[in-house]
Design an enzyme around this catalytic site. Structure first.
Site: not given
Length: 272
Positions: A157, A161, A256, A259
């Site tokens: 990603r 944006t 996340d 992560d």
């Protein structure tokens, strides 16, 4: 910010009038006011499954403890991985349970019985990981189906944006003849999963032969995938009530996942 979250939840049409999405609670610091999220109730989940007949949501009695642990910002990497793997195993077993079976007679030590076994051999199953977070599924996948093949699609990603960008794929040559289990732990906007599904279709995989596994999802992502690929099956452990549009994270979410699972973030940074 809190008022914007309430407005967003209403716009997504996630909640019935009787459901309170979240309220404010005070953190340890007097000035720290955080939203308190409330999950969809049974009525809302039933409505969602009636809307999407190919959607399976794992019974919360199997998942609520595990999800409570991996959502916790204080959970360290050892407990995060252990519990994420447990949840992944549940999803994989659910996916296998939905694969077509064949019936035949077999013998036990005491006599004969009607056996219902998978119609397909391990080699006819392919797990496709959306990199990098999807790789968290592969350890448990190969424990369950040691002969399954593995495909990988790298989609990342764009942080500015929030649009998915394709980089790489490596898929079995015979994937169009296989039962495909696509895996990615989080389904937010659905952009990455949609791109991966499009790649699979271009390789000749039939929609009805694809099952998408995701730990946590939201209605916006589910609606996008089912509108574009109505014959796929989706299995999720929980549907979160909110998609934060400014960062495209689910709430309460996990943070996340990649992560936290792969150890590339400090514990106090796990939630954004």
């Amino acid at each position: 910010m809190f008022k914007n979250l309430i407005k967003l939840g209403g716009c997504l049409g996630l909640l019935s009038s009787s459901t309170i999405m979240c309220n404010q609670i005070r953190g340890k610091n007097e000035d720290d006011q955080l939203p308190h999220y409330h999950f969809l109730n049974d009525h809302d989940l039933q409505k969602l499954q009636k809307k999407h007949t190919n959607l399976s949501i794992i019974d919360r009695s199997y998942t609520e403890h595990i999800l409570s642990v991996i959502r916790d910002v204080q959970t360290d990497i050892v407990d995060f991985r252990k519990n994420a793997d447990r949840l992944i195993r549940i999803l994989i077993e659910q996916a296998i349970s939905q694969i077509e079976k064949k019936k035949h007679i077999k013998q036990s030590p005491l006599g004969y019985y009607d056996a219902h076994e998978l119609k397909f051999q391990d080699e006819e199953i392919c797990f496709v990981s959306i990199l990098r977070s999807g790789n968290a599924f592969l350890i448990e996948a190969l424990k369950v189906m040691t002969g399954a093949s593995i495909g990988q699609i790298l989609i990342q990603r764009n942080e500015e944006t929030s649009q998915p960008s394709y980089f790489f794929q490596k898929l079995p040559q015979n994937i169009k003849d296989q039962q495909v289990i696509l895996v990615d732990p989080m389904l937010a906007t659905g952009g990455s999963a949609s791109m991966a599904l499009n790649i699979l279709k271009h390789h000749g995989v039939k929609e009805e032969n694809i099952t998408f596994l995701t730990l946590v999802s939201c209605e916006q992502g589910l609606s996008k995938l089912f509108s574009e690929y109505p014959k796929i099956k989706i299995i999720t452990a929980q549907v979160d009530p909110i998609l934060l549009k400014d960062i495209n994270f689910l709430a309460p979410g996990i943070g996340d996942f990649g992560d936290r699972y792969f150890g590339t973030v400090k514990r106090n940074q796990a939630q954004q």
